[in-house]
Design a protein around this motif. Structure first.
Motif, PDB file in Angstrom:
ATOM      1  N   THR A  86      21.167 -12.065  59.429  1.00  0.00           N
ATOM      2  CA  THR A  86      22.244 -11.122  59.108  1.00  0.00           C
ATOM      3  C   THR A  86      23.608 -11.647  59.577  1.00  0.00           C
ATOM      4  O   THR A  86      23.698 -12.643  60.280  1.00  0.00           O
ATOM      5  N   ASP A  87      24.679 -10.932  59.195  1.00  0.00           N
ATOM      6  CA  ASP A  87      26.041 -11.339  59.563  1.00  0.00           C
ATOM      7  C   ASP A  87      26.292 -11.127  61.051  1.00  0.00           C
ATOM      8  O   ASP A  87      27.056 -11.863  61.671  1.00  0.00           O
ATOM      9  N   LEU A  88      25.677 -10.065  61.580  1.00  0.00           N
ATOM     10  CA  LEU A  88      25.881  -9.734  62.992  1.00  0.00           C
ATOM     11  C   LEU A  88      24.536  -9.449  63.633  1.00  0.00           C
ATOM     12  O   LEU A  88      23.590  -9.035  62.959  1.00  0.00           O
ATOM     13  N   ALA A  89      24.458  -9.665  64.951  1.00  0.00           N
ATOM     14  CA  ALA A  89      23.239  -9.280  65.665  1.00  0.00           C
ATOM     15  C   ALA A  89      23.626  -8.712  67.018  1.00  0.00           C
ATOM     16  O   ALA A  89      24.598  -9.165  67.628  1.00  0.00           O
ATOM     17  N   ILE A  90      22.871  -7.730  67.463  1.00  0.00           N
ATOM     18  CA  ILE A  90      23.059  -7.211  68.816  1.00  0.00           C
ATOM     19  C   ILE A  90      21.754  -7.408  69.566  1.00  0.00           C
ATOM     20  O   ILE A  90      20.684  -7.060  69.071  1.00  0.00           O
ATOM     21  N   ILE A  91      21.846  -8.024  70.738  1.00  0.00           N
ATOM     22  CA  ILE A  91      20.656  -8.247  71.569  1.00  0.00           C
ATOM     23  C   ILE A  91      20.593  -7.109  72.575  1.00  0.00           C
ATOM     24  O   ILE A  91      21.604  -6.777  73.200  1.00  0.00           O
ATOM     25  N   MET A  92      19.422  -6.541  72.741  1.00  0.00           N
ATOM     26  CA  MET A  92      19.317  -5.332  73.544  1.00  0.00           C
ATOM     27  C   MET A  92      17.937  -5.253  74.180  1.00  0.00           C
ATOM     28  O   MET A  92      16.956  -5.672  73.571  1.00  0.00           O
ATOM     29  N   ASP A  93      17.840  -4.736  75.396  1.00  0.00           N
ATOM     30  CA  ASP A  93      16.525  -4.586  76.027  1.00  0.00           C
ATOM     31  C   ASP A  93      15.803  -3.361  75.473  1.00  0.00           C
ATOM     32  O   ASP A  93      16.440  -2.414  75.026  1.00  0.00           O
ATOM     33  N   ALA A  94      14.477  -3.398  75.574  1.00  0.00           N
ATOM     34  CA  ALA A  94      13.683  -2.293  75.033  1.00  0.00           C
ATOM     35  C   ALA A  94      13.690  -1.076  75.949  1.00  0.00           C
ATOM     36  O   ALA A  94      13.357   0.023  75.539  1.00  0.00           O
ATOM     37  N   ASP A  95      14.083  -1.262  77.206  1.00  0.00           N
ATOM     38  CA  ASP A  95      13.928  -0.174  78.173  1.00  0.00           C
ATOM     39  C   ASP A  95      15.090   0.822  78.137  1.00  0.00           C
ATOM     40  O   ASP A  95      15.153   1.734  78.960  1.00  0.00           O
ATOM     41  N   LEU A  96      16.030   0.619  77.210  1.00  0.00           N
ATOM     42  CA  LEU A  96      17.168   1.538  77.010  1.00  0.00           C
ATOM     43  C   LEU A  96      18.136   1.573  78.187  1.00  0.00           C
ATOM     44  O   LEU A  96      18.910   2.506  78.315  1.00  0.00           O
ATOM     45  N   GLN A  97      18.091   0.546  79.026  1.00  0.00           N
ATOM     46  CA  GLN A  97      19.103   0.467  80.089  1.00  0.00           C
ATOM     47  C   GLN A  97      20.476   0.225  79.464  1.00  0.00           C
ATOM     48  O   GLN A  97      21.492   0.570  80.043  1.00  0.00           O
ATOM     49  N   ASP A  98      20.451  -0.401  78.299  1.00  0.00           N
ATOM     50  CA  ASP A  98      21.684  -0.608  77.556  1.00  0.00           C
ATOM     51  C   ASP A  98      21.697   0.455  76.457  1.00  0.00           C
ATOM     52  O   ASP A  98      20.921   0.368  75.518  1.00  0.00           O
ATOM     53  N   PRO A  99      22.569   1.475  76.568  1.00  0.00           N
ATOM     54  CA  PRO A  99      22.468   2.614  75.637  1.00  0.00           C
ATOM     55  C   PRO A  99      22.808   2.235  74.190  1.00  0.00           C
ATOM     56  O   PRO A  99      23.881   1.705  73.927  1.00  0.00           O
ATOM     57  N   PRO A 100      21.888   2.498  73.241  1.00  0.00           N
ATOM     58  CA  PRO A 100      22.137   2.180  71.830  1.00  0.00           C
ATOM     59  C   PRO A 100      23.339   2.958  71.277  1.00  0.00           C
ATOM     60  O   PRO A 100      23.945   2.527  70.304  1.00  0.00           O
ATOM     61  N   GLU A 101      23.670   4.085  71.909  1.00  0.00           N
ATOM     62  CA  GLU A 101      24.782   4.896  71.433  1.00  0.00           C
ATOM     63  C   GLU A 101      26.115   4.146  71.499  1.00  0.00           C
ATOM     64  O   GLU A 101      27.111   4.575  70.921  1.00  0.00           O
ATOM     65  N   LEU A 102      26.128   3.018  72.218  1.00  0.00           N
ATOM     66  CA  LEU A 102      27.369   2.239  72.312  1.00  0.00           C
ATOM     67  C   LEU A 102      27.571   1.319  71.102  1.00  0.00           C
ATOM     68  O   LEU A 102      28.651   0.761  70.914  1.00  0.00           O
ATOM     69  N   ILE A 103      26.521   1.172  70.298  1.00  0.00           N
ATOM     70  CA  ILE A 103      26.579   0.206  69.188  1.00  0.00           C
ATOM     71  C   ILE A 103      27.819   0.401  68.296  1.00  0.00           C
ATOM     72  O   ILE A 103      28.536  -0.566  68.029  1.00  0.00           O
ATOM     73  N   PRO A 104      28.116   1.653  67.858  1.00  0.00           N
ATOM     74  CA  PRO A 104      29.298   1.811  66.993  1.00  0.00           C
ATOM     75  C   PRO A 104      30.590   1.337  67.655  1.00  0.00           C
ATOM     76  O   PRO A 104      31.417   0.686  67.000  1.00  0.00           O
ATOM     77  N   GLN A 105      30.748   1.614  68.958  1.00  0.00           N
ATOM     78  CA  GLN A 105      31.971   1.162  69.646  1.00  0.00           C
ATOM     79  C   GLN A 105      32.036  -0.354  69.734  1.00  0.00           C
ATOM     80  O   GLN A 105      33.104  -0.951  69.592  1.00  0.00           O
ATOM     81  N   ILE A 106      30.872  -0.967  69.970  1.00  0.00           N
ATOM     82  CA  ILE A 106      30.839  -2.437  70.079  1.00  0.00           C
ATOM     83  C   ILE A 106      31.229  -3.059  68.743  1.00  0.00           C
ATOM     84  O   ILE A 106      32.018  -4.000  68.676  1.00  0.00           O
ATOM     85  N   ILE A 107      30.698  -2.486  67.670  1.00  0.00           N
ATOM     86  CA  ILE A 107      31.007  -3.026  66.344  1.00  0.00           C
ATOM     87  C   ILE A 107      32.479  -2.802  66.002  1.00  0.00           C
ATOM     88  O   ILE A 107      33.156  -3.699  65.472  1.00  0.00           O
ATOM     89  N   ALA A 108      32.983  -1.619  66.370  1.00  0.00           N
ATOM     90  CA  ALA A 108      34.404  -1.330  66.113  1.00  0.00           C
ATOM     91  C   ALA A 108      35.272  -2.341  66.843  1.00  0.00           C
ATOM     92  O   ALA A 108      36.253  -2.849  66.297  1.00  0.00           O
ATOM     93  N   LYS A 109      34.895  -2.643  68.077  1.00  0.00           N
ATOM     94  CA  LYS A 109      35.663  -3.603  68.863  1.00  0.00           C
ATOM     95  C   LYS A 109      35.634  -4.990  68.214  1.00  0.00           C
ATOM     96  O   LYS A 109      36.650  -5.678  68.141  1.00  0.00           O
ATOM     97  N   GLN A 110      34.460  -5.363  67.751  1.00  0.00           N
ATOM     98  CA  GLN A 110      34.337  -6.667  67.094  1.00  0.00           C
ATOM     99  C   GLN A 110      35.236  -6.727  65.853  1.00  0.00           C
ATOM    100  O   GLN A 110      35.940  -7.711  65.621  1.00  0.00           O
ATOM    101  N   GLU A 111      35.247  -5.632  65.083  1.00  0.00           N
ATOM    102  CA  GLU A 111      36.056  -5.613  63.853  1.00  0.00           C
ATOM    103  C   GLU A 111      37.543  -5.606  64.174  1.00  0.00           C
ATOM    104  O   GLU A 111      38.317  -6.368  63.593  1.00  0.00           O
ATOM    105  N   ASP A 112      37.922  -4.776  65.153  1.00  0.00           N
ATOM    106  CA  ASP A 112      39.344  -4.677  65.524  1.00  0.00           C
ATOM    107  C   ASP A 112      39.913  -6.019  65.934  1.00  0.00           C
ATOM    108  O   ASP A 112      41.003  -6.393  65.552  1.00  0.00           O
ATOM    109  N   GLU A 113      39.152  -6.717  66.776  1.00  0.00           N
ATOM    110  CA  GLU A 113      39.695  -7.940  67.356  1.00  0.00           C
ATOM    111  C   GLU A 113      39.193  -9.185  66.653  1.00  0.00           C
ATOM    112  O   GLU A 113      39.491 -10.294  67.057  1.00  0.00           O
ATOM    113  N   ASN A 114      38.399  -8.968  65.614  1.00  0.00           N
ATOM    114  CA  ASN A 114      37.874 -10.084  64.839  1.00  0.00           C
ATOM    115  C   ASN A 114      37.216 -11.125  65.751  1.00  0.00           C
ATOM    116  O   ASN A 114      37.486 -12.331  65.650  1.00  0.00           O
ATOM    117  N   ALA A 115      36.351 -10.644  66.647  1.00  0.00           N
ATOM    118  CA  ALA A 115      35.730 -11.517  67.648  1.00  0.00           C
ATOM    119  C   ALA A 115      34.405 -12.067  67.129  1.00  0.00           C
ATOM    120  O   ALA A 115      33.785 -11.482  66.242  1.00  0.00           O
TER     121      ALA A 115
END
Ligand code: UDP
Ligand code: MG
Length: 310
Positions: A86-115
């Motif tokens: 795919t064009d983008l990938a997010i690596i994440m642990d299965a134990d939910l220590q990294d909250p999936p609810e942050l995904i939209p903000q992370i993607i928005a940040k990537q788009e905003d700053e073209n990172a």
């Protein structure tokens, strides 16, 4: 429409994997992207593979890579990146220590700053033992001091990477992979995203002290030749002390201010000290020879038993 994969390594996560799928799924459904999930079953011996297969059967956007045995977290993440198209990938642990609810903000940040990379930095580590937080904190700082390159502090593998990064990552031939370090090493535009790391939502940590140590030593040895320089420095130091002692004893003998017969203590100290320095420096050398041995064999990093919904 852009495509996104979520890469999730799992090892004996029967108590959280379904919750993990559900929480990620409900976030992905709100996104304006073509999304997939990729679970890597790293040789789980509990019900994880069964649960994953059931999920993949009812949801074709979920693919599962089953390893033939446990190859470790970094090998699982590597397999995820290798198989990601795919064009983008997010690596994440299965134990939910990294909250999936942050995904939209992370993607928005990537788009905003073209990172090319958005790496997630842990502001806090809830529910982790003092020992783990402390050792992790120390590790990242010491690692930065010792390594030949500077890396962002307090980041795990939780991050977003784009196709360009994955393309370059796939060229790495080394088998001992310290994924977060290698991704930093690739360069391009990498930006931080600060978040609070939460509690494990079930099961227990798959990183006992032994695995943590081996992880830390891979990171250190693969990214730094400083231990070898320290060993050389120690050698110089020992030689210097040896010279001073030699002069002291030679002049002592000539001018009669040392009693050669009563030299037992000084001989023992010299033997123990130089013996110690030698063993230590040989040990450091041995670590690098060990790595060469592993790398030269060119064994695959992981063996896949089967892939579902490829
Ligand atoms: N993991 C893995 N293989 C292993 C150990 C861990 O795939 O040999 C996975 C695990 O299922 C989890 C992630 O790697 O999704 C991080 O592990 P864990 O949460 O136990 O580490 P911690 O957060 O305690 O450092
Ligand atoms: Mg965890």
């Amino acid at each position: 429409m852009k495509t996104l994969s979520i890469i999730i390594p799992c090892y004996n996560e029967e108590s959280v994997v379904e919750l993990c799928y559900n929480r990620i799924k409900s976030v992905l459904d709100t996104l304006d992207l073509n999304c997939r999930m990729m679970f890597i079953n790293d040789g789980s011996t509990d019900r994880t593979p069964l649960i994953l297969n059931a999920i993949a059967q009812s949801d074709r956007t979920v693919s599962i890579i089953h390893f033939s045995r446990n190859f470790g977290h970094q090998a699982a993440v590597t397999a995820g990146i290798h198989h990601c198209t795919t064009d983008l990938a997010i690596i994440m642990d299965a134990d939910l220590q990294d909250p999936p609810e942050l995904i939209p903000q992370i993607i928005a940040k990537q788009e905003d700053e073209n990172a090319n990379v958005v790496y997630c930095v842990r502001k806090t580590r809830l529910g982790e033992s003092k020992f783990k937080s402390w050792t992790a904190k120390k590790f990242y700082r010491t690692f930065n001091r010792i390594s030949e390159m500077k890396f962002p502090l307090d980041t795990g593998d939780f991050r977003l990477i784009d196709a360009r990064i994955m393309q370059e990552f796939n060229r790495f031939k080394e088998r001992g992979k310290y994924v977060r370090g290698l991704i930093s090493w690739v360069g391009f535009k990498q930006i931080p995203f600060y978040y609070e790391r939460t509690l494990r939502q079930g099961g227990e940590s798959k990183y006992p002290v032994k695995k943590m140590l081996s992880f830390a030593s891979t990171a250190l040895l693969y990214f730094s030749k400083r231990p070898l320089q320290i060993a050389t420095g120690l050698g110089f130091f020992a030689v210097l002390i040896g010279l001073i002692m030699a002069l002291w004893f030679i002049f002592g003998k000539m001018f009669g201010y040392t009693q050669a017969q009563s030299g037992w203590t000084s001989i023992m100290i010299a033997v123990i000290f130089f013996g110690g320095v030698q063993l230590l420096t040989i040990g450091v050398l041995g670590q690098y020879v060990g790595i060469l041995f592993d790398e030269v064999k060119e064994r695959p990093e992981y063996i896949i038993e089967k892939i579902i919904n490829e």
